[in-house]
Design an enzyme around this catalytic site. Structure first.
Site, PDB file in Angstrom:
ATOM      1  N   HIS A  70       0.987  -1.168   0.013  1.00 52.05           N
ATOM      2  CA  HIS A  70      -0.050   0.046  -0.013  1.00 52.05           C
ATOM      3  C   HIS A  70       0.881   1.194  -0.039  1.00 52.05           C
ATOM      4  O   HIS A  70       0.292   2.100  -0.019  1.00 52.05           O
ATOM      5  CB  HIS A  70      -0.768  -0.111   1.162  1.00 52.05           C
ATOM      6  CG  HIS A  70      -0.427   0.231   2.696  1.00 52.05           C
ATOM      7  ND1 HIS A  70       0.574  -0.676   3.091  1.00 52.05           N
ATOM      8  CD2 HIS A  70      -0.064   1.486   3.163  1.00 52.05           C
ATOM      9  CE1 HIS A  70       1.051  -0.193   4.253  1.00 52.05           C
ATOM     10  NE2 HIS A  70       0.646   0.814   4.312  1.00 52.05           N
TER      11      HIS A  70
HETATM   12  C1  UD1 Z   1      -2.150   5.188   6.211  1.00 49.87           C
HETATM   13  C2  UD1 Z   1      -0.736   5.583   6.869  1.00 49.87           C
HETATM   14  C3  UD1 Z   1       0.343   4.559   6.454  1.00 49.87           C
HETATM   15  C4  UD1 Z   1      -0.332   3.373   7.259  1.00 49.87           C
HETATM   16  C5  UD1 Z   1      -1.465   3.137   6.459  1.00 49.87           C
HETATM   17  C6  UD1 Z   1      -1.986   1.735   6.902  1.00 49.87           C
HETATM   18  C7  UD1 Z   1      -0.207   8.129   6.803  1.00 49.87           C
HETATM   19  C8  UD1 Z   1       0.505   9.149   6.351  1.00 49.87           C
HETATM   20  N1  UD1 Z   1      -0.241   6.951   6.066  1.00 49.87           N
HETATM   21  O1  UD1 Z   1      -1.874   5.122   4.733  1.00 49.87           O
HETATM   22  O2  UD1 Z   1       1.571   5.012   7.555  1.00 49.87           O
HETATM   23  O3  UD1 Z   1       0.791   2.343   6.743  1.00 49.87           O
HETATM   24  O4  UD1 Z   1      -2.419   4.153   6.767  1.00 49.87           O
HETATM   25  O5  UD1 Z   1      -3.309   1.272   6.096  1.00 49.87           O
HETATM   26  O6  UD1 Z   1      -0.827   8.315   7.817  1.00 49.87           O
HETATM   27  N2  UD1 Z   1      -9.177   4.570   2.015  1.00 49.87           N
HETATM   28  C9  UD1 Z   1     -10.487   4.199   1.902  1.00 49.87           C
HETATM   29  N3  UD1 Z   1     -11.067   3.935   3.191  1.00 49.87           N
HETATM   30  C10 UD1 Z   1     -10.361   3.905   4.201  1.00 49.87           C
HETATM   31  C11 UD1 Z   1      -9.255   4.481   4.363  1.00 49.87           C
HETATM   32  C12 UD1 Z   1      -8.712   5.026   3.222  1.00 49.87           C
HETATM   33  O7  UD1 Z   1     -10.888   3.894   0.820  1.00 49.87           O
HETATM   34  O8  UD1 Z   1     -11.045   3.400   5.362  1.00 49.87           O
HETATM   35  C13 UD1 Z   1      -8.578   5.061   0.716  1.00 49.87           C
HETATM   36  C14 UD1 Z   1      -9.005   6.399   0.245  1.00 49.87           C
HETATM   37  O9  UD1 Z   1      -9.059   6.393  -0.942  1.00 49.87           O
HETATM   38  C15 UD1 Z   1      -7.603   7.295   0.814  1.00 49.87           C
HETATM   39  C16 UD1 Z   1      -6.343   6.209   0.602  1.00 49.87           C
HETATM   40  O10 UD1 Z   1      -7.097   4.996   1.089  1.00 49.87           O
HETATM   41  O11 UD1 Z   1      -7.352   8.275  -0.019  1.00 49.87           O
HETATM   42  C17 UD1 Z   1      -5.420   6.439   1.564  1.00 49.87           C
HETATM   43  O12 UD1 Z   1      -5.700   6.439   2.814  1.00 49.87           O
HETATM   44  P1  UD1 Z   1      -4.814   7.387   4.002  1.00 49.87           P
HETATM   45  O13 UD1 Z   1      -5.287   7.232   5.259  1.00 49.87           O
HETATM   46  O14 UD1 Z   1      -4.560   8.754   3.312  1.00 49.87           O
HETATM   47  O15 UD1 Z   1      -3.263   6.658   3.793  1.00 49.87           O
HETATM   48  P2  UD1 Z   1      -3.182   5.069   3.721  1.00 49.87           P
HETATM   49  O16 UD1 Z   1      -2.452   4.655   2.417  1.00 49.87           O
HETATM   50  O17 UD1 Z   1      -4.267   4.320   4.186  1.00 49.87           O
END
Ligand code: UD1
Length: 363
Positions: A209
């Protein structure tokens, strides 16, 4: 003593659970659990609360997704009034996600004491958003709880006062040790749900991811095709993060005629069930490098660096960078019986939460 725990994203939940549990029956301690809502899908959040026996959050900030600036700013804006209203004696943040750093900055401006669980980790790669989150959080924290010795060295080098630093061990391993027996019991059932038929060669597990692996469509396609090729040696189960799923849908990739099984994100217990029985793990996650080290499962890390070097020096982790040929070679080596062996690092013993709780109470 009023303590506010801040969680937001999937890897926070298994770190907060044992500390909340360890503090819950101590006299004079009041706990408030705040969920920022950084992760909000049921399979990224709710199922973890259920598996881990976490109490329902007292407050949900519902910040959701956004750019780093948007998400960080939104958390800061929404957490400030909560902290002012609750006037906690201590705020506890976990790991290296945006929720952690955003809260740390607000606490420092409000002069609220801050404890950071999983302090001192460094990848020395400032292009990783998590590295910036770690550096900033550790600079403003009043108590730094460190999982392994090199973290202490990192903090001292950065000028953190030694009296703030406590080497306590790895709190995520507390959760793993507690839930492993139950996870093992459900392995057959979980496996039958994700694989159509059992394969006597066993299976490998994949998670990816990191923006550096999945955000660039060309890189993602290269990695996915490499995994598809590898699945002819051993079936691969790939519970896919929503970030990766989104990018995958934009690509031309198909798993057809392969043993690469892409499934929705799975719960903590289901993942532990699969991880503890897998022949190998391919990942870019930080926590999984640690869990495989504890479990003695060979781990191939698709990153140029790690903030958890002890998993390489003492554990089963091998950094393969972005070299997909090396990855395939290493998979063959493991399947041929030549896997890296390791040992469990000092203080990864299931008692980290109690050590932290004692320090907090003594304060
Ligand atoms: C975040 C953390 C990362 C961790 C990861 C675990 C930061 C900078 N990054 O990254 O360190 O390893 O979580 O999962 O804090 N999304 C969904 N549903 C959700 C959550 C996210 O669809 O419940 C999608 C959205 O499109 C979002 C993308 O995932 O834009 C990324 O989510 P985000 O929380 O920004 O970062 P992660 O890649 O999950």
């Amino acid at each position: 003593m009023k303590i506010i725990h801040i969680v937001g994203a999937r890897p926070n939940f298994m770190k907060a659970a044992p500390l909340i549990d360890s503090l819950k029956d101590r006299p004079g301690v009041e706990q408030v659990l705040v969920h920022t809502g950084q992760h909000y899908d049921d399979n990224m959040s709710k199922v973890f609360f259920e598996d881990l026996g976490l109490p329902k959050p007292d407050i949900d900030l519902e910040v959701g997704s956004g750019s780093h600036a948007q998400q960080t700013a939104e958390i800061m804006k929404r957490i400030e009034p909560i902290l002012l209203e609750n006037a906690p004696d201590m705020v506890i943040v976990y790991g290296d996600v945006n929720s952690t750093m955003a809260t740390a900055l607000v606490c420092s401006k409000l002069h609220i004491s801050l404890a950071h669980v999983e302090a001192g980790l460094r990848s020395f790669d400032r292009k990783m958003p998590e590295e910036i989150n770690r550096l900033l959080t550790d600079q403003v924290a009043d108590l730094l709880f460190v999982p392994s010795a090199e973290g202490v060295e990192n903090l001292l080098r950065e000028g953190v006062a030694s009296e703030k630093i406590h080497l306590v061990g790895n709190i995520m391993i507390d959760t793993l040790i507690k839930l492993l027996p139950g996870a093992r019991e459900r392995r057959e059932r979980v496996l039958s749900q994700v694989l159509q038929s059992a394969d006597k060669r066993g299976y490998g597990l994949v998670t990816l991811h990191r923006p550096s692996n999945v955000d660039d469509p060309d890189m993602l396609l290269l990695v996915l095709n490499a995994l598809k090729n590898m699945s002819s040696e051993i079936p691969l189960i790939f519970p896919i993060h929503p970030r990766t799923r989104k990018k995958l849908l934009e690509s031309r990739f198909s798993t057809e005629n392969s043993k690469l099984h892409i499934v929705d994100p799975i719960s903590y217990l289901d993942f532990l069930a699969l991880q503890s029985g897998s022949k190998l793990v391919v990942t870019d996650s930080g926590g999984i490098q640690e869990e495989t080290t504890y479990l003695g499962v060979p781990c191939l890390t698709l990153r140029e660096n790690t903030e958890r070097p002890i998993t390489v020096t003492q554990g089963t982790n091998l950094i393969v960078g972005r070299d997909l040929e090396k990855l395939h070679d290493e998979v063959k080596k493991i399947l041929g019986g030549d896997a890296k062996s390791g040992q469990v690092p000092h203080l990864w013993d299931g008692k980290t939460a109690d050590r932290i709780a004692k320090i907090l109470i003594a304060r």
